[in-house]
Design a protein around this motif. Structure first.
Motif, PDB file in Angstrom:
ATOM      1  N   THR A 241      76.322  50.155  89.447  1.00 17.38           N
ATOM      2  CA  THR A 241      76.250  51.612  89.578  1.00 17.38           C
ATOM      3  C   THR A 241      75.067  52.062  90.407  1.00 17.38           C
ATOM      4  OG1 THR A 241      74.940  51.829  87.558  1.00 17.38           O
ATOM      5  CG2 THR A 241      77.337  51.941  87.321  1.00 17.38           C
ATOM      6  N   HIS A 242      74.128  51.163  90.702  1.00 14.53           N
ATOM      7  CA  HIS A 242      72.881  51.612  91.323  1.00 14.53           C
ATOM      8  C   HIS A 242      72.805  51.361  92.823  1.00 14.53           C
ATOM      9  CE1 HIS A 242      71.417  52.530  87.379  1.00 14.53           C
ATOM     10  NE2 HIS A 242      71.639  51.284  86.969  1.00 14.53           N
ATOM     11  N   SER A 249      75.266  54.011  95.460  1.00 14.52           N
ATOM     12  CA  SER A 249      75.458  54.152  94.019  1.00 14.52           C
ATOM     13  C   SER A 249      76.409  55.292  93.714  1.00 14.52           C
ATOM     14  CB  SER A 249      74.115  54.410  93.340  1.00 14.52           C
ATOM     15  OG  SER A 249      73.643  55.705  93.655  1.00 14.52           O
TER      16      SER A 249
END
Length: 635
Positions: A241-242, A249
């Motif tokens: 997710t980053h 992201s």
């Protein structure tokens, strides 16, 4: 990298990059054999491309490898086909191949991919995720965004970098060529940052496409962590997710889309100004406003209202040519609401439904008569006027684009049929109305225009007068001797014969009617029965109501009766004025029924000699009566 840092990188890079987008899959993580996602990353890193990879640019490779999900047997795939059709119609169409959705099987992570042959590949797992823990309309909007994102890659031809890198590797032994190619690729964004930027731009186009197709963008952007980007990534094994060197992201993607939407929200004022200009009758100004807005948001309603503004300018040109207002009006529909309002939470519920801009006659016969009268009085020359025709062609061009954006969008079809009628393209107007009536068989506007177009088409192609209403060439108005032949009962220029009966005075006999113009005519009748009658009336008819055309008459009536009174044969005669009010009801293409209430001031009296004295005798005559006339239009 933090979300704010990613956004800074994105904004700085977008300023420098102006070239087309490069395809990168929507999912944040690749997985296994399912879709071999390394194709794009390998190519973009400059690694040698294997010849076998070329086959993956064809949908058949994926179907053979993972199997296709049949929309005829899978309800979810069938639903996806419908949503794909709507979004594809709204999206830009700049690619070399017509887009096609292919839902494939297999196991593993959800996946969405655009490939060179125009296919949008979507795994069944990805399709199911769109509807997971969500009502159908939310699932539809999620899927519409995925499809819009991939269509953006097709529209922007995001494949040339892959070919460029393949060429780069074919010349791996020629250092000079490699240096030249590397320099060109670097200038055009051949870097991970470039890939990130183009993926974000596909998000921006995707949200616009889905909104133009009528889906809710708020489902995608949400607030804070309540957005589709977070939801999608959360379904993928590994839960990245980053962001990393290649991927942006989920947080940064959602924030970027929210930021991009501000340009659409900020431009909404242009659309609203265009509506105000149109309603004030300043059509040049409304064209300017709609053209400015369409650069940001090319939605169906914007093309519709822009085309309608050009239509109104053409009508003004026709009125100026004939030095009078156009005596007839075809139905048109303004759409004061844009789907772009959904992008702004503060205006998502604003606006009105499309509004009828001209009243619609219940019976098109009134319009047909007015059109015929206008053309006979010299309007055909104005109808062929270059200024009005140029405006109509512009109107048709934009209205056809609105129709392409959404085949079920009736305002564009109503307006297009009216513009086609005014331009003389009756056959196409009939086709447009027939197709639209499949969507709404009860539309008064479409039924009206279909009848008008069919009438004008038949009249235009009458062998005796092929150019009566045609716009093949400009010519002066037809003279009074010209007669027109048409299927409608009692049209302008028609002559009819029939039978007329006076129900109150018990007379019946032949009648003849002539309508030199659509709104005025003459009737002459002869009756035998209790009385012998001769009448002549001037008639005026009005616009039809619920299929019936009201009319009024004023004329002269002569009544005669012979009788034996007190042993003497006497002829009684009465003459005077007569008024009538009634209605015309078409029974078929050439037969009409006229029913009217008549009133007159006749007094039928004679002096009869009897026994050397003159005695006044009065005959009974119903001054108020009802007459019916059946008329057959002979030409």
């Amino acid at each position: 990298m933090t979300a704010s840092g990613a956004m800074a990188c994105v904004r700085n890079s977008i300023t420098a990059m102006t070239t087309g987008m490069v395809r990168l899959r929507l999912a944040a993580r690749a997985a296994g054999r399912l879709l071999l996602p390394g194709i794009w990353l390998i190519a973009l890193c400059g690694t040698s491309a294997h010849a076998a990879d070329l086959s993956k640019d064809q949908r058949q490779w994926w179907i053979d490898s993972y199997g296709a999900v049949d929309a005829s047997t899978d309800p979810l795939a069938a639903r996806a086909e419908q949503i794909f059709g709507r979004v594809a119609a709204a999206a830009d169409r700049k690619g070399n191949w017509p887009p096609k959705l292919v839902v494939i099987g297999g196991t593993g992570d959800p996946y969405a991919l655009a490939i060179r042959d125009g296919s949008i590949l979507l795994t069944l797992e990805g399709l199911k995720i769109c509807y997971r823990n969500a009502p159908p309309d939310v699932g539809d909007s999620r899927l519409a965004f995925l499809i819009g994102h991939e269509l953006a890659h097709l529209a922007k031809d995001d494949f040339w970098h892959k070919n460029a890198f393949a060429t780069f590797n074919r010349y791996k032994n020629d250092a000079q060529v490699r240096r030249s190619l590397a320099s060109q690729l670097e200038k055009t964004g051949g870097s991970p940052d470039f890939v990130k930027i183009q993926e974000l731009q596909a998000d921006s186009y995707g949200i616009m496409y889905m909104t133009m197709a009528g889906f809710d963008p708020r489902v995608i952007i949400g607030q804070d962590k309540d957005d589709f980007f977070q939801f999608w990534v959360a379904q993928i094994a590994g839960k990245r997710t980053h962001g990393d060197a290649v991927h942006v992201s989920a947080e940064a993607r959602a924030e970027f889309v929210r930021t991009e939407l501000q340009q659409f929200i900020g431009s909404l004022a242009r659309f609203r100004q265009g509506i105000r200009d149109y309603r004030s009758g300043d059509y040049q100004a409304s064209i300017h406003s709609f053209e400015n807005f369409i650069e940001k948001y090319p939605g169906r309603e914007v093309y519709n209202d822009l085309g309608l503004s050009h239509y109104q300018l053409a009508v003004q040109a026709l009125s100026a040519c004939s030095a009078r207002q156009l005596p007839f009006k075809l139905p048109i529909t303004l759409d004061p609401r844009t789907t772009a309002q959904r992008l702004d939470p503060s205006t998502a519920a604003e606006g009105d439904a499309p509004v009828r801009d001209e009243p619609v006659r219940a019976d098109p016969q009134g319009t047909i008569g007015l059109v015929d009268e206008y053309l006979k009085s010299g309007g055909v020359a104005c109808w062929a006027n270059e200024s009005s025709r140029a405006g109509l062609q512009e109107a048709i061009r934009f209205l056809e684009e609105a129709e392409k954006k959404d085949a079920a969008y009736l305002p564009a079809r109503i307006n297009l049929s009216s513009a086609l009628i005014l331009s003389g393209n009756y056959a196409k107007a009939i086709s447009v109305t027939e197709e639209a009536l499949k969507i709404d068989p009860t539309s008064r506007e479409l039924l009206h225009n279909k009848a008008v177009a069919e009438h004008l088409f038949a009249r235009k192609n009458t062998p005796e007068n092929p150019d009566a209403l045609g716009l093949v060439r400009s010519r002066p108005a037809p003279d009074a001797a010209e007669q027109e032949n048409g299927p409608a009962a009692l049209p302008a220029g028609s002559l009819g014969i029939g039978v007329s009966a006076d129900m109150g005075n018990f007379t019946i006999g032949p009648s003849i009617q002539w309508w030199p113009v659509a709104s005025a005519g003459f009737q002459a009748s002869y009756g035998r029965g209790t009385f012998t009658t001769y009448s002549f009336r001037g008639l005026v008819r009005f616009g039809a109501v619920a299929g019936v055309t009201p009319y009024a008459g004023l004329g002269y009536l002569s009544v005669q009766r012979e009788a034996n009174v007190l042993g003497a044969d006497t002829t009684f005669i009465g003459r005077g004025g007569e008024i009538s009010a009634g209605a015309i009801l078409p029974l078929s293409g050439r037969i009409s029924l006229l029913a009217a209430v008549t009133a007159n001031n006749l007094r039928i009296a004679e002096t009869v000699s009897a026994g050397g004295r003159g005695l006044p005798v009065t005959m009974t005559w119903n001054a108020l009566s009802v007459t019916t006339t059946f008329v057959y239009t002979i030409f």
